[in-house]
Design a protein around this motif. Structure first.
Motif, short mmCIF file in Angstrom:
data_model
loop_
_atom_site.label_atom_id
_atom_site.label_comp_id
_atom_site.label_asym_id
_atom_site.label_seq_id
_atom_site.Cartn_x
_atom_site.Cartn_y
_atom_site.Cartn_z
N ARG A 85 5.15 3.92 9.69
CA ARG A 85 3.86 3.87 9.02
C ARG A 85 3.29 5.28 9.01
N LEU A 86 2.87 5.73 7.84
CA LEU A 86 2.22 7.03 7.73
C LEU A 86 0.77 6.89 8.14
N GLU A 87 0.30 7.81 8.93
CA GLU A 87 -1.11 7.78 9.34
C GLU A 87 -2.03 8.22 8.21
N ARG A 88 -1.54 9.13 7.38
CA ARG A 88 -2.32 9.60 6.22
C ARG A 88 -1.38 9.67 5.02
N GLY A 89 -1.91 9.34 3.87
CA GLY A 89 -1.13 9.44 2.64
C GLY A 89 -0.22 8.24 2.42
N ARG A 90 0.64 8.40 1.44
CA ARG A 90 1.55 7.33 1.04
C ARG A 90 2.94 7.92 0.83
N ASP A 124 2.25 2.74 2.36
CA ASP A 124 2.09 3.59 3.53
C ASP A 124 3.03 3.19 4.67
N ARG A 125 3.79 2.12 4.44
CA ARG A 125 4.75 1.64 5.44
C ARG A 125 6.10 1.41 4.78
N GLY A 137 7.59 11.64 4.25
CA GLY A 137 6.35 11.54 3.49
C GLY A 137 6.21 12.64 2.46
N ARG A 189 0.81 -1.22 0.00
CA ARG A 189 0.00 0.00 0.00
C ARG A 189 0.84 1.27 0.00
#
Length: 117
Positions: free
Chosen positions: A70-75, A52-53, A99, A50
Motif C-alpha cells: 500500500r502506498l502511503e501517498r499517491g497512486r 493505492d494498493r 510507485g 483506488r
C-alpha cells in the motif's frame, strides 16, 4: 525495490479486484477467468479500486505467495489494458511497485531485461 527474477512472466489483471480476496480466491480467479495455471511461476498483479494498493500472486515452487503493498501517498501508475490483460517486463514491475511512472523507462532498459530472459 522488489525485483522479480529475469524471465518471469508478469501479468496484470485488467480490472480492480475486491481486496478482501485471499490467495485461494485470486488463484481461482486466474484459473477460471484467464485459463492460466497460478502454480506455473508467473506473477499475477491485482490492484484496488483506488489504485493505492497492489497484490501479487506467485508460486515459488514450494507454495503460493500473496504479497501486498500500500502506498502511503499517491497512486500506482497502471499500464493501459489491451486484450483484457497486460504483460510487463520484470523491470517494469519493479518500477510500478516503487510507485514510479513505469512508462518512462527507456526502450533499451526494457529490451535488456527481455534479453536476459
Amino acid at each position: 525495490m522488489i525485483a522479480p527474477p529475469p524471465g518471469v512472466r508478469v501479468l496484470v489483471w485488467s480490472e480492480p479486484v475486491d481486496f478482501r480476496r485471499g490467495m485461494d480466491s485470486l488463484a481461482a480467479l486466474v484459473q477460471v477467468t484467464l485459463h492460466k495455471d497460478p502454480f506455473a511461476g508467473d506473477v499475477y498483479v491485482f490492484r484496488s479500486r483506488r489504485s493505492d494498493r497492489v497484490k501479487l500472486l506467485v508460486w515459488d515452487g514450494t507454495g503460493l505467495l500473496l504479497i501486498s503493498k500500500r502506498l502511503e501517498r499517491g497512486r500506482f501508475h497502471w499500464p493501459p489494458v489491451s486484450d483484457g490483460i497486460v504483460r510487463l517486463a520484470p523491470v517494469q514491475l519493479s518500477v510500478l511497485l516503487a510507485g514510479l511512472p513505469w512508462e518512462r523507462l527507456r526502450v533499451r532498459e526494457i529490451e535488456r531485461s527481455k534479453a536476459a530472459c
